[in-house]
Design a protein around this motif. Structure first.
Motif, PDB file in Angstrom:
ATOM      1  N   LEU A 100       9.798 -13.182   9.307  1.00  0.00           N
ATOM      2  CA  LEU A 100       9.549 -11.789   8.980  1.00  0.00           C
ATOM      3  C   LEU A 100       8.049 -11.523   8.971  1.00  0.00           C
ATOM      4  O   LEU A 100       7.299 -12.180   8.244  1.00  0.00           O
ATOM      5  N   ALA A 101       7.618 -10.579   9.811  1.00  0.00           N
ATOM      6  CA  ALA A 101       6.239 -10.098   9.744  1.00  0.00           C
ATOM      7  C   ALA A 101       6.239  -8.975   8.714  1.00  0.00           C
ATOM      8  O   ALA A 101       6.853  -7.927   8.942  1.00  0.00           O
ATOM      9  N   TYR A 102       5.592  -9.184   7.578  1.00  0.00           N
ATOM     10  CA  TYR A 102       5.815  -8.300   6.441  1.00  0.00           C
ATOM     11  C   TYR A 102       4.542  -7.660   5.899  1.00  0.00           C
ATOM     12  O   TYR A 102       3.437  -8.168   6.030  1.00  0.00           O
ATOM     13  N   LEU A 103       4.768  -6.522   5.254  1.00  0.00           N
ATOM     14  CA  LEU A 103       3.766  -5.827   4.448  1.00  0.00           C
ATOM     15  C   LEU A 103       4.248  -5.905   3.007  1.00  0.00           C
ATOM     16  O   LEU A 103       5.415  -5.596   2.730  1.00  0.00           O
ATOM     17  N   ARG A 104       3.389  -6.325   2.088  1.00  0.00           N
ATOM     18  CA  ARG A 104       3.810  -6.505   0.689  1.00  0.00           C
ATOM     19  C   ARG A 104       3.315  -5.365  -0.196  1.00  0.00           C
ATOM     20  O   ARG A 104       2.201  -4.872  -0.045  1.00  0.00           O
ATOM     21  N   HIS A 105       4.195  -4.977  -1.107  1.00  0.00           N
ATOM     22  CA  HIS A 105       3.844  -4.015  -2.164  1.00  0.00           C
ATOM     23  C   HIS A 105       4.063  -4.682  -3.507  1.00  0.00           C
ATOM     24  O   HIS A 105       5.074  -5.354  -3.719  1.00  0.00           O
ATOM     25  N   VAL A 106       3.118  -4.495  -4.418  1.00  0.00           N
ATOM     26  CA  VAL A 106       3.241  -4.988  -5.795  1.00  0.00           C
ATOM     27  C   VAL A 106       3.172  -3.789  -6.724  1.00  0.00           C
ATOM     28  O   VAL A 106       2.187  -3.035  -6.709  1.00  0.00           O
ATOM     29  N   GLY A 107       4.208  -3.591  -7.523  1.00  0.00           N
ATOM     30  CA  GLY A 107       4.236  -2.469  -8.450  1.00  0.00           C
ATOM     31  C   GLY A 107       5.600  -1.813  -8.486  1.00  0.00           C
ATOM     32  O   GLY A 107       6.549  -2.260  -7.830  1.00  0.00           O
ATOM     33  N   PRO A 108       5.744  -0.722  -9.231  1.00  0.00           N
ATOM     34  CA  PRO A 108       7.036  -0.032  -9.332  1.00  0.00           C
ATOM     35  C   PRO A 108       7.484   0.500  -7.982  1.00  0.00           C
ATOM     36  O   PRO A 108       6.661   0.844  -7.132  1.00  0.00           O
ATOM     37  N   TYR A 109       8.798   0.585  -7.798  1.00  0.00           N
ATOM     38  CA  TYR A 109       9.319   1.129  -6.546  1.00  0.00           C
ATOM     39  C   TYR A 109      10.646   1.845  -6.706  1.00  0.00           C
ATOM     40  O   TYR A 109      11.055   2.604  -5.821  1.00  0.00           O
ATOM     41  N   ALA A 110      11.347   1.646  -7.813  1.00  0.00           N
ATOM     42  CA  ALA A 110      12.712   2.161  -7.966  1.00  0.00           C
ATOM     43  C   ALA A 110      12.750   3.677  -7.790  1.00  0.00           C
ATOM     44  O   ALA A 110      12.052   4.417  -8.484  1.00  0.00           O
ATOM     45  N   GLY A 111      13.586   4.134  -6.857  1.00  0.00           N
ATOM     46  CA  GLY A 111      13.808   5.558  -6.656  1.00  0.00           C
ATOM     47  C   GLY A 111      12.653   6.309  -6.026  1.00  0.00           C
ATOM     48  O   GLY A 111      12.699   7.540  -5.921  1.00  0.00           O
ATOM     49  N   ASP A 112      11.617   5.598  -5.596  1.00  0.00           N
ATOM     50  CA  ASP A 112      10.417   6.247  -5.055  1.00  0.00           C
ATOM     51  C   ASP A 112      10.500   6.275  -3.534  1.00  0.00           C
ATOM     52  O   ASP A 112       9.921   5.434  -2.841  1.00  0.00           O
TER      53      ASP A 112
ATOM     54  N   LEU B 145       8.362  -5.818   3.091  1.00  0.00           N
ATOM     55  CA  LEU B 145       9.154  -5.118   4.097  1.00  0.00           C
ATOM     56  C   LEU B 145       8.542  -5.314   5.479  1.00  0.00           C
ATOM     57  O   LEU B 145       7.336  -5.504   5.616  1.00  0.00           O
ATOM     58  N   GLY B 146       9.405  -5.316   6.479  1.00  0.00           N
ATOM     59  CA  GLY B 146       8.914  -5.496   7.838  1.00  0.00           C
ATOM     60  C   GLY B 146      10.040  -5.728   8.818  1.00  0.00           C
ATOM     61  O   GLY B 146      11.197  -5.387   8.556  1.00  0.00           O
ATOM     62  N   VAL B 147       9.705  -6.346   9.932  1.00  0.00           N
ATOM     63  CA  VAL B 147      10.641  -6.574  11.028  1.00  0.00           C
ATOM     64  C   VAL B 147      10.677  -8.061  11.340  1.00  0.00           C
ATOM     65  O   VAL B 147       9.640  -8.741  11.301  1.00  0.00           O
ATOM     66  N   THR B 148      11.880  -8.582  11.615  1.00  0.00           N
ATOM     67  CA  THR B 148      11.990  -9.980  12.024  1.00  0.00           C
ATOM     68  C   THR B 148      11.395 -10.129  13.421  1.00  0.00           C
ATOM     69  O   THR B 148      11.578  -9.266  14.292  1.00  0.00           O
ATOM     70  N   VAL B 149      10.681 -11.238  13.634  1.00  0.00           N
ATOM     71  CA  VAL B 149       9.937 -11.446  14.883  1.00  0.00           C
ATOM     72  C   VAL B 149      10.164 -12.862  15.391  1.00  0.00           C
ATOM     73  O   VAL B 149      10.701 -13.719  14.680  1.00  0.00           O
ATOM     74  N   ALA B 150       9.722 -13.111  16.608  1.00  0.00           N
ATOM     75  CA  ALA B 150       9.833 -14.446  17.196  1.00  0.00           C
ATOM     76  C   ALA B 150       8.880 -15.398  16.491  1.00  0.00           C
ATOM     77  O   ALA B 150       7.796 -14.994  16.041  1.00  0.00           O
ATOM     78  N   PRO B 151       9.269 -16.687  16.358  1.00  0.00           N
ATOM     79  CA  PRO B 151       8.364 -17.674  15.760  1.00  0.00           C
ATOM     80  C   PRO B 151       7.021 -17.676  16.484  1.00  0.00           C
ATOM     81  O   PRO B 151       6.957 -17.542  17.713  1.00  0.00           O
ATOM     82  N   GLY B 152       5.957 -17.802  15.707  1.00  0.00           N
ATOM     83  CA  GLY B 152       4.631 -17.862  16.292  1.00  0.00           C
ATOM     84  C   GLY B 152       3.982 -16.518  16.536  1.00  0.00           C
ATOM     85  O   GLY B 152       2.852 -16.447  17.049  1.00  0.00           O
ATOM     86  N   THR B 153       4.675 -15.441  16.195  1.00  0.00           N
ATOM     87  CA  THR B 153       4.080 -14.111  16.352  1.00  0.00           C
ATOM     88  C   THR B 153       2.792 -14.024  15.535  1.00  0.00           C
ATOM     89  O   THR B 153       2.754 -14.428  14.366  1.00  0.00           O
TER      90      THR B 153
END
Length: 306
Positions: free
Chosen positions: A160-172, A220-228
């Motif tokens: 997974l090539a991901y972007l991370r969020h730290v903090g509240p998220y419920a219902g937002d 969150l992000g998109v699954t990608v090929a190994p080595g991306t």
């Protein structure tokens, strides 16, 4: 023994352990170990099966024991009783006792008719019962949302090539729209959106019933090929292979909690238990293209035989 009975047996074992160790600090990991469940999932499973959170159960037992000792042993100090029943300080005990019984421990001890104290607590009891009615129960899960399907499947390892969020998220919903917008601005020019066999994923690293809101992590992000190759705020992580229970739903933003409750209510009679792999959602449609704004979502949880 049925699968539901095995879950109940484990919960009972954890409750026995709590009762035997009320006088000292009890960690989630320690109690979960007694039930042979993953600490990550134990808190949610416990609530689903009993109607009260693990914290509420421990607090209730401590307060009820303290009340009984205060009456049975009038010569003992309230402070001594508070510390003996696992409270960190007399002040913490005093606040909790009054919140539950409506009077201080000293007043409770001195009253001749303690049923009257119970009458003082009717409003508190109604509030507690109202809150409990929104929690899921084993065999009769409350506040659920119907699944289109629930299956156990073998899934390969994924990157997974991901972007991370730290903090509240419920219902937002605005937060998620912003995060996906930032992510797509990176992934789009690289041809990663809509690639064959790719999936849009959001991993929940922490249990929101345990972790403080400002420390909750999602990726969150998109699954990608190994080595991306990744860059900037985008990183790679591995979603392990193995068996996952996959629960598919068509949801609006307000339905997610009910969908998760449905999955937790399905587990006890499934023959499976959660393991320690990441729990994640996979998004199978674009809600902007649905006239009701509904999202086709699959919740995936790593499981192992019970």
């Amino acid at each position: 023994m049925g699968n539901g009975e095995e879950y109940r047996r484990r919960i009972n074992r954890a409750q026995d352990y709590i009762e035997q160790n009320l006088g000292r600090s009890l960690s989630l990991e320690e109690v979960a170990q007694q039930a042979a469940f993953s600490p990550y999932h134990f808190h949610r499973l416990y609530t689903a099966m009993t109607g009260e959170s693990l914290y509420q159960f421990i607090l209730r037992l401590r307060l009820e024991k303290a009340a009984a000792v205060a009456v049975a042993c009038p010569h003992r100090s309230i402070t001594e009783i508070a510390l003996e029943t696992g409270f960190s300080s007399p002040a913490t005990f005093a606040r909790a006792f009054k919140a539950k019984f409506g009077v201080s421990a000293s007043e409770y001890r001195g009253r001749k008719d303690r049923k009257a104290v119970g009458k003082d607590r009717n409003a508190l009891r109604k509030d507690r019962n109202a809150a409990a009615s929104t929690r899921p129960y084993l065999g009769e899960v409350m506040n659920t949302f119907p699944a289109q399907s629930i299956n156990v499947e073998d899934h390969p390892q994924k990157q997974l090539a991901y972007l991370r969020h730290v903090g509240p998220y419920a219902g937002d919903s605005a937060l998620f729209e912003g995060l996906w917008g930032r992510y797509c601005a990176w992934a789009g020019p690289r041809g990663l959106l809509g690639a064959p066999n790719s999936e849009m994923v959001c991993i929940y690293h922490d249990n929101p019933e345990i972790t403080e809101d400002d420390k909750l992590r999602i990726s969150l992000g998109v699954t990608v090929a190994p080595g991306t190759e990744t860059s900037g705020e985008i990183n790679l992580l591995t979603i392990p292979a193995g068996k996952y229970v996959c629960a598919r739903f068509e949801l609006t933003s307000k339905d997610y909690a009910g969908a998760w409750n449905t999955l937790m209510g399905w587990l006890p009679n499934s023959g499976y238990q959660p393991d320690d792999r990441p729990v994640y959602e996979t998004y199978l449609s674009d809600p902007s293209e649905d006239p009701e704004g509904k999202h086709l979502v699959e919740i995936r949880m790593g499981v192992k035989p019970l």
